[in-house]
Design an enzyme around this catalytic site. Structure first.
Site, short mmCIF file in Angstrom:
data_model
loop_
_atom_site.label_atom_id
_atom_site.label_comp_id
_atom_site.label_asym_id
_atom_site.label_seq_id
_atom_site.Cartn_x
_atom_site.Cartn_y
_atom_site.Cartn_z
CB THR A 92 -0.93 0.02 1.23
OG1 THR A 92 -0.14 -0.23 2.41
CG2 THR A 92 -2.03 -1.01 1.13
CD GLU A 152 1.86 -8.41 11.99
OE1 GLU A 152 0.91 -9.21 11.99
OE2 GLU A 152 2.64 -8.30 12.96
CG LEU A 251 13.04 8.30 23.54
CD1 LEU A 251 13.13 8.64 25.02
CD2 LEU A 251 12.70 9.57 22.73
CB CYS A 261 6.12 0.87 7.92
SG CYS A 261 5.77 -0.80 7.34
CE LYS A 264 3.40 1.33 3.36
NZ LYS A 264 2.17 1.26 4.12
NE ARG A 329 10.06 -2.44 1.12
CZ ARG A 329 9.05 -3.24 1.42
NH1 ARG A 329 7.93 -3.19 0.73
NH2 ARG A 329 9.15 -4.10 2.42
P1 NAD Z 1 6.24 -6.46 0.14
O1 NAD Z 1 6.43 -5.56 -1.01
O2 NAD Z 1 7.42 -7.07 0.82
O3 NAD Z 1 5.29 -7.67 -0.30
C1 NAD Z 1 4.10 -7.49 -1.01
C2 NAD Z 1 3.96 -8.66 -1.98
O4 NAD Z 1 2.65 -8.55 -2.59
C3 NAD Z 1 4.97 -8.64 -3.13
O5 NAD Z 1 5.68 -9.86 -3.13
C4 NAD Z 1 4.10 -8.47 -4.39
O6 NAD Z 1 4.59 -9.18 -5.51
C5 NAD Z 1 2.76 -9.04 -3.92
N1 NAD Z 1 1.58 -8.62 -4.68
C6 NAD Z 1 1.28 -7.39 -5.17
N2 NAD Z 1 0.08 -7.43 -5.76
C7 NAD Z 1 -0.40 -8.69 -5.63
C8 NAD Z 1 -1.60 -9.35 -6.05
N3 NAD Z 1 -2.57 -8.72 -6.71
N4 NAD Z 1 -1.75 -10.66 -5.77
C9 NAD Z 1 -0.77 -11.34 -5.10
N5 NAD Z 1 0.39 -10.76 -4.68
C10 NAD Z 1 0.56 -9.45 -4.95
O7 NAD Z 1 5.36 -5.63 1.19
P2 NAD Z 1 5.34 -5.79 2.78
O8 NAD Z 1 6.50 -5.07 3.37
O9 NAD Z 1 5.12 -7.22 3.13
O10 NAD Z 1 4.05 -4.92 3.14
C11 NAD Z 1 2.74 -5.38 2.85
C12 NAD Z 1 1.76 -4.53 3.63
O11 NAD Z 1 1.98 -4.72 5.04
C13 NAD Z 1 1.87 -3.03 3.40
O12 NAD Z 1 0.60 -2.46 3.46
C14 NAD Z 1 2.71 -2.56 4.58
O13 NAD Z 1 2.47 -1.22 4.90
C15 NAD Z 1 2.22 -3.46 5.68
N6 NAD Z 1 3.18 -3.67 6.77
C16 NAD Z 1 4.49 -3.86 6.49
C17 NAD Z 1 5.40 -4.08 7.54
C18 NAD Z 1 6.87 -4.26 7.25
O14 NAD Z 1 7.65 -4.14 8.20
N7 NAD Z 1 7.28 -4.56 6.02
C19 NAD Z 1 4.94 -4.11 8.87
C20 NAD Z 1 3.58 -3.93 9.11
C21 NAD Z 1 2.71 -3.72 8.05
#
Ligand code: NAD
Length: 441
Positions: A92, A152, A251, A261, A264, A329
């Site tokens: 997102t 999460e 801190l 995260c 954004k 990122r």
């Molecule tokens: P990421 O980019 O590591 O993984 C996302 C995956 O989704 C990618 O592998 C991508 O290929 C896949 N994808 C995209 N469109 C798709 C579709 N239509 N069908 C199937 N797969 C698809 O992202 P992330 O870091 O895991 O973050 C995912 C979400 O979780 C975000 O909203 C993020 O804000 C949230 N989040 C991330 C963290 C973190 O530390 N990374 C922690 C808490 C919440």
């Protein structure tokens, strides 16, 4: 093993959050299929290759695949067909105006709409703005499906541990039975469960991340003040964080917060608030302090090179946004490198998880910087002939550097800019180098 009910779970989006969620839920006894549109990623996962650096994940994935509780699919519709719970874990990212871009959520919803089994619960685990359960319901157009928010809170680097030992589990739903079904997934974890409405659950996630960003920006602002008044930020933070109402976590002064995260999510929170008529000036200030912090680090490097970066060689230690991850990122390190390159500096960089040649994802993430970075084999190699050395990621191995050896490789009169306050100023000086930390003498 627990006597709690087990579920058939599908994960749509197998990245940092999706793969961790899938492996961890399988370890709790559930049957999990992880899907991703990136077919190459799924092929590699099937061959046992874990696409991210995350403590313990490789072993857990291997164990759960062997136990036949975890499998992978490149077609989300196939993955969800037998699932009673489906987690959306897709990106997102920020849109151009700072709003959260829901295109991946909508596309994932459209992919699974017709394949979902009757009465399944779809869970938004991606970080999504207020109202997103309704957005997903609007894509699914299925009266038999409930959409639930379950944000999460894991941290990259300790993702599995955080997932399995959460401070709390937040579930937002209009349908109480659907919320309880999601809660039952986690029944064997020793964690309080907060069931609330979707808007509150979605707001909790943004508020939590904005608060963490606030703590880091506050520490950086205090560090800037320490430099002005001649105080030592380490002592100030120790005195501040030991107050149990404040707490020491986050801190920590540094080069500014980054990662996938906080940047954004703070931007999204400001725009969500604005859309609903509230000016979240506090978080706007937190973002401004963060941007300023990167410039402060660049200025320290400029000072170290006699005010001229053009033609200077800068050794960059650490490229990831924090230690124990390979994630680039929105890394403050990359932002600093980009400014240095624009000013004409030559960069010799070392990071234990970023090695040449960069993989596809890393190249896409850092864009033009990829072609101007000279990636080195180790920290000493990166420091060879450098006019300034900057520590930008808190990798433990940088704290254990042999400073005499390092002093022997850098250019005469080099300064170490310790943007993580990782090194001992006295030890750096004893090696014959100039030390410049963040808010420290
Ligand atoms: P990421 O980019 O590591 O993984 C996302 C995956 O989704 C990618 O592998 C991508 O290929 C896949 N994808 C995209 N469109 C798709 C579709 N239509 N069908 C199937 N797969 C698809 O992202 P992330 O870091 O895991 O973050 C995912 C979400 O979780 C975000 O909203 C993020 O804000 C949230 N989040 C991330 C963290 C973190 O530390 N990374 C922690 C808490 C919440």
């Amino acid at each position: 093993m627990t006597s709690a009910p087990t579920h058939h779970v599908a994960i749509v989006g197998t990245g940092y959050v999706g793969l961790t969620t899938g492996a961890a839920l399988a370890s709790l006894g559930h049957r999990v299929v992880c899907a991703d549109i990136d077919a190459e990623r799924i092929d590699r996962l099937r061959q046992g290759h874990i696409p991210i650096v995350e403590e313990g994940l490789e072993e857990m994935v291997r164990a759960q695949v062997s136990a036949e509780r975890l499998s992978f699919a490149s077609d989300s519709a196939v993955a969800v067909a037998d699932a009673d719970l489906v987690f959306l874990c897709v990106p997102t990212p920020s849109g151009p105006d700072g709003r959260s871009d829901l295109r991946y959520i909508k596309a994932a919803g459209a992919d699974i709409r017709e394949a979902l089994s009757i009465g399944a619960v779809v869970v938004n685990k991606s970080t999504v703005p207020v109202g997103s359960t309704k957005v997903v319901e609007g894509v699914l157009l299925r009266d038999d499906i409930s959409v639930v928010s379950n944000p999460e809170f894991l941290r990259e680097g300790t993702a599995l541990h955080d997932f399995l030992h959460p401070d709390r589990i937040v579930i937002g739903a209009d349908d109480r039975r659907a919320a309880e079904k999601v809660a039952s997934l986690y029944a064997s974890l020793d964690a309080p469960v907060l069931i609330t409405d979707p808007a509150s659950a979605e707001t909790i996630k943004y508020a939590a991340n904005a608060f963490l960003a606030t703590k880091i920006s506050f520490a950086n602002a205090v560090a800037a003040m320490c430099e002005a008044v001649g105080a030592d930020v380490a002592d100030v933070i120790a005195g501040l964080g030991s107050d149990h109402r404040i707490g020491p976590d986050f801190l920590r002064p540094g080069p500014g917060w980054g990662g996938s995260c906080l940047p954004k999510d703070t931007r999204a929170l400001v725009t969500i608030a604005r859309d609903y008529g509230y000016d979240f000036a506090l978080v706007r200030g937190v973002i401004a302090v963060n941007e300023e912090q990167r410039h402060r680090v660049v200025e320290k490097i400029r000072t170290a090179t006699g005010g001229v970066l053009e033609g200077a060689t800068v050794a960059v230690l650490g490229l990831t946004f924090k230690a124990h991850t390979d994630d680039l990122r929105d890394s403050p390190s990359i932002a600093v490198v980009s400014d240095l390159v624009d000013a004409g500096a030559k960069i010799r960089a070392y990071d234990p998880t970023v090695t040449a040649p960069l993989n596809r994802a890393q190249q896409a993430t850092i864009g033009a910087v990829a072609s101007v970075l000279q990636l080195c084999d180790d920290a000493y190699d990166a420091c060879a002939g450098a006019d300034a050395v900057v520590v930008l990621t808190e990798w433990p191995e940088f704290a254990a550097l042999d400073l005499d050896h390092l002093a022997g490789t850098v250019a005469e009169g080099a300064t170490v800019i310790d943007a993580r306050n990782l090194l001992s100023p006295d030890a750096v000086r004893a090696a014959g180098l100039t030390y410049n930390g963040i808010g420290r003498r």
